[in-house]
Design a protein around this motif. Sequence first.
Motif, PDB file in Angstrom:
ATOM      1  N   MET A   1       0.842  -1.192   0.000  1.00  0.00           N
ATOM      2  CA  MET A   1       0.000   0.000   0.000  1.00  0.00           C
ATOM      3  C   MET A   1       0.882   1.248   0.000  1.00  0.00           C
ATOM      4  O   MET A   1       2.083   1.176   0.283  1.00  0.00           O
ATOM      5  N   GLU A   2       0.256   2.372  -0.228  1.00  0.00           N
ATOM      6  CA  GLU A   2       0.971   3.622  -0.462  1.00  0.00           C
ATOM      7  C   GLU A   2       1.972   3.998   0.634  1.00  0.00           C
ATOM      8  O   GLU A   2       3.045   4.523   0.344  1.00  0.00           O
ATOM      9  N   ASN A   3       1.650   3.757   1.891  1.00  0.00           N
ATOM     10  CA  ASN A   3       2.514   4.233   2.967  1.00  0.00           C
ATOM     11  C   ASN A   3       3.259   3.116   3.703  1.00  0.00           C
ATOM     12  O   ASN A   3       3.754   3.333   4.806  1.00  0.00           O
ATOM     13  N   GLY A   4       3.358   1.950   3.102  1.00  0.00           N
ATOM     14  CA  GLY A   4       4.210   0.897   3.633  1.00  0.00           C
ATOM     15  C   GLY A   4       3.655   0.181   4.855  1.00  0.00           C
ATOM     16  O   GLY A   4       2.463   0.208   5.127  1.00  0.00           O
ATOM     17  N   THR A   5       4.567  -0.465   5.572  1.00  0.00           N
ATOM     18  CA  THR A   5       4.187  -1.288   6.722  1.00  0.00           C
ATOM     19  C   THR A   5       4.525  -0.589   8.037  1.00  0.00           C
ATOM     20  O   THR A   5       5.422   0.248   8.102  1.00  0.00           O
ATOM     21  N   LEU A   6       3.844  -0.998   9.071  1.00  0.00           N
ATOM     22  CA  LEU A   6       4.132  -0.498  10.412  1.00  0.00           C
ATOM     23  C   LEU A   6       5.559  -0.847  10.807  1.00  0.00           C
ATOM     24  O   LEU A   6       6.279  -0.025  11.375  1.00  0.00           O
ATOM     25  N   HIS A   7       6.001  -2.050  10.477  1.00  0.00           N
ATOM     26  CA  HIS A   7       7.364  -2.487  10.794  1.00  0.00           C
ATOM     27  C   HIS A   7       8.397  -1.521  10.219  1.00  0.00           C
ATOM     28  O   HIS A   7       9.310  -1.070  10.915  1.00  0.00           O
ATOM     29  N   ASP A   8       8.249  -1.191   8.946  1.00  0.00           N
ATOM     30  CA  ASP A   8       9.201  -0.282   8.302  1.00  0.00           C
ATOM     31  C   ASP A   8       9.127   1.125   8.885  1.00  0.00           C
ATOM     32  O   ASP A   8      10.151   1.782   9.081  1.00  0.00           O
ATOM     33  N   LEU A   9       7.925   1.585   9.182  1.00  0.00           N
ATOM     34  CA  LEU A   9       7.767   2.943   9.700  1.00  0.00           C
ATOM     35  C   LEU A   9       8.320   3.108  11.106  1.00  0.00           C
ATOM     36  O   LEU A   9       8.766   4.188  11.482  1.00  0.00           O
ATOM     37  N   HIS A  42     -13.264  -7.666  14.801  1.00  0.00           N
ATOM     38  CA  HIS A  42     -14.169  -7.995  13.702  1.00  0.00           C
ATOM     39  C   HIS A  42     -13.968  -9.444  13.243  1.00  0.00           C
ATOM     40  O   HIS A  42     -14.936 -10.182  13.054  1.00  0.00           O
ATOM     41  N   LEU A  43     -12.708  -9.844  13.069  1.00  0.00           N
ATOM     42  CA  LEU A  43     -12.426 -11.214  12.635  1.00  0.00           C
ATOM     43  C   LEU A  43     -12.958 -12.238  13.634  1.00  0.00           C
ATOM     44  O   LEU A  43     -13.508 -13.262  13.251  1.00  0.00           O
ATOM     45  N   HIS A  44     -12.794 -11.961  14.922  1.00  0.00           N
ATOM     46  CA  HIS A  44     -13.167 -12.925  15.963  1.00  0.00           C
ATOM     47  C   HIS A  44     -14.664 -12.955  16.266  1.00  0.00           C
ATOM     48  O   HIS A  44     -15.195 -14.015  16.610  1.00  0.00           O
ATOM     49  N   TYR A  45     -15.346 -11.798  16.173  1.00  0.00           N
ATOM     50  CA  TYR A  45     -16.726 -11.732  16.647  1.00  0.00           C
ATOM     51  C   TYR A  45     -17.778 -11.403  15.586  1.00  0.00           C
ATOM     52  O   TYR A  45     -18.954 -11.640  15.814  1.00  0.00           O
ATOM     53  N   HIS A  46     -17.367 -10.852  14.464  1.00  0.00           N
ATOM     54  CA  HIS A  46     -18.360 -10.420  13.490  1.00  0.00           C
ATOM     55  C   HIS A  46     -18.269 -11.136  12.148  1.00  0.00           C
ATOM     56  O   HIS A  46     -19.206 -11.079  11.364  1.00  0.00           O
ATOM     57  N   ALA A  47     -17.149 -11.776  11.863  1.00  0.00           N
ATOM     58  CA  ALA A  47     -17.033 -12.556  10.627  1.00  0.00           C
ATOM     59  C   ALA A  47     -17.796 -13.864  10.811  1.00  0.00           C
ATOM     60  O   ALA A  47     -17.880 -14.394  11.917  1.00  0.00           O
ATOM     61  N   HIS A  48     -18.370 -14.361   9.728  1.00  0.00           N
ATOM     62  CA  HIS A  48     -19.099 -15.633   9.783  1.00  0.00           C
ATOM     63  C   HIS A  48     -18.507 -16.587   8.761  1.00  0.00           C
ATOM     64  O   HIS A  48     -18.675 -16.352   7.562  1.00  0.00           O
ATOM     65  N   PRO A  49     -17.794 -17.619   9.146  1.00  0.00           N
ATOM     66  CA  PRO A  49     -17.473 -17.982  10.521  1.00  0.00           C
ATOM     67  C   PRO A  49     -16.361 -17.086  11.066  1.00  0.00           C
ATOM     68  O   PRO A  49     -15.630 -16.463  10.291  1.00  0.00           O
ATOM     69  N   PRO A  50     -16.189 -17.040  12.399  1.00  0.00           N
ATOM     70  CA  PRO A  50     -15.096 -16.264  12.986  1.00  0.00           C
ATOM     71  C   PRO A  50     -13.742 -16.754  12.453  1.00  0.00           C
ATOM     72  O   PRO A  50     -13.590 -17.929  12.117  1.00  0.00           O
ATOM     73  N   ILE A  51     -12.785 -15.837  12.390  1.00  0.00           N
ATOM     74  CA  ILE A  51     -11.476 -16.140  11.804  1.00  0.00           C
ATOM     75  C   ILE A  51     -10.378 -15.836  12.811  1.00  0.00           C
ATOM     76  O   ILE A  51     -10.387 -14.778  13.449  1.00  0.00           O
ATOM     77  N   ILE A  52      -9.415 -16.755  12.921  1.00  0.00           N
ATOM     78  CA  ILE A  52      -8.179 -16.504  13.671  1.00  0.00           C
ATOM     79  C   ILE A  52      -7.102 -16.254  12.619  1.00  0.00           C
ATOM     80  O   ILE A  52      -6.849 -17.111  11.763  1.00  0.00           O
ATOM     81  N   HIS A  53      -6.460 -15.095  12.661  1.00  0.00           N
ATOM     82  CA  HIS A  53      -5.477 -14.691  11.660  1.00  0.00           C
ATOM     83  C   HIS A  53      -4.196 -15.517  11.745  1.00  0.00           C
ATOM     84  O   HIS A  53      -3.652 -15.945  10.748  1.00  0.00           O
ATOM     85  N   ARG A  54      -3.666 -15.712  12.925  1.00  0.00           N
ATOM     86  CA  ARG A  54      -2.465 -16.484  13.263  1.00  0.00           C
ATOM     87  C   ARG A  54      -1.139 -15.804  12.944  1.00  0.00           C
ATOM     88  O   ARG A  54      -0.087 -16.379  13.217  1.00  0.00           O
ATOM     89  N   ASP A  55      -1.132 -14.598  12.399  1.00  0.00           N
ATOM     90  CA  ASP A  55       0.153 -13.946  12.107  1.00  0.00           C
ATOM     91  C   ASP A  55       0.034 -12.422  12.196  1.00  0.00           C
ATOM     92  O   ASP A  55       0.491 -11.702  11.310  1.00  0.00           O
ATOM     93  N   ILE A  56      -0.568 -11.949  13.290  1.00  0.00           N
ATOM     94  CA  ILE A  56      -0.638 -10.500  13.513  1.00  0.00           C
ATOM     95  C   ILE A  56       0.762 -10.032  13.897  1.00  0.00           C
ATOM     96  O   ILE A  56       1.348 -10.529  14.860  1.00  0.00           O
ATOM     97  N   LYS A  57       1.310  -9.119  13.125  1.00  0.00           N
ATOM     98  CA  LYS A  57       2.643  -8.570  13.390  1.00  0.00           C
ATOM     99  C   LYS A  57       2.767  -7.241  12.659  1.00  0.00           C
ATOM    100  O   LYS A  57       1.974  -6.929  11.756  1.00  0.00           O
ATOM    101  N   SER A  58       3.763  -6.460  13.030  1.00  0.00           N
ATOM    102  CA  SER A  58       3.912  -5.119  12.456  1.00  0.00           C
ATOM    103  C   SER A  58       4.142  -5.148  10.949  1.00  0.00           C
ATOM    104  O   SER A  58       3.712  -4.243  10.239  1.00  0.00           O
ATOM    105  N   ALA A  59       4.784  -6.178  10.431  1.00  0.00           N
ATOM    106  CA  ALA A  59       5.014  -6.271   8.985  1.00  0.00           C
ATOM    107  C   ALA A  59       3.722  -6.566   8.223  1.00  0.00           C
ATOM    108  O   ALA A  59       3.673  -6.381   7.006  1.00  0.00           O
ATOM    109  N   ASN A  60       2.680  -7.020   8.926  1.00  0.00           N
ATOM    110  CA  ASN A  60       1.396  -7.303   8.283  1.00  0.00           C
ATOM    111  C   ASN A  60       0.373  -6.200   8.510  1.00  0.00           C
ATOM    112  O   ASN A  60      -0.811  -6.401   8.256  1.00  0.00           O
ATOM    113  N   ILE A  61       0.822  -5.051   8.967  1.00  0.00           N
ATOM    114  CA  ILE A  61      -0.050  -3.890   9.099  1.00  0.00           C
ATOM    115  C   ILE A  61       0.409  -2.885   8.046  1.00  0.00           C
ATOM    116  O   ILE A  61       1.527  -2.364   8.100  1.00  0.00           O
TER     117      ILE A  61
END
Length: 177
Positions: A1-9, A42-61
């Motif tokens: 995306m235009e402004n990169g990742t949280l990790h890089d910033l 949202h992923l845990h409580y509002h998605a149907h079915p609920p989703i566990i991401h398993r790789d939340i990290k600064s490089a994925n923001i």
Amino acid sequence: MENGTLHDLLGSDQGSSTLSPVTVSWKMRMDVLLGVSRAIEHLHYHAHPPIIHRDIKSANILFDESWVPRVADFGLPVSWDVTKEKEGMEFVAAGTLGYLDPEYYAIFLLKPASDVYNLGVMMLEVLTGKEAVFYGEKGTTHLPYFAVPLIEAGNLGELLDGQPSPEPTPCELQASF
């Protein structure tokens, strides 16, 4: 995306941070954490079915052109069976070292709490400016092992990243912990 990742910033790569709203503003850092927390909710409580991401990290923001944080990299998600809430679901551990929930890594029982642990490590990155695993005075250090004793001792000045200016307001500081 235009402004990169949280990790890089955050400048995690040998101090290569650029001046950005995320780098210089405590308010922006708190807004990022709130946005990512809401995405996980949202992923845990509002998605149907609920989703566990398993790789939340600064490089994925990732940040769009308006500096809105976006959770990315859905290569490891699992649909959550809510009937397994108490005992968890058995899966081979997957994710990024330094972020992995120790319980999930040790006994392969995945729960939404595993994403919450990932988020907690990422929050520490945002607050400290350090990577999830970094080389410190005592060798390689896992960020929670560095941060928890400082938090428990009330040494927040030693914990917080010195880059943003001015220092966080008492309200922002309270929101962090």
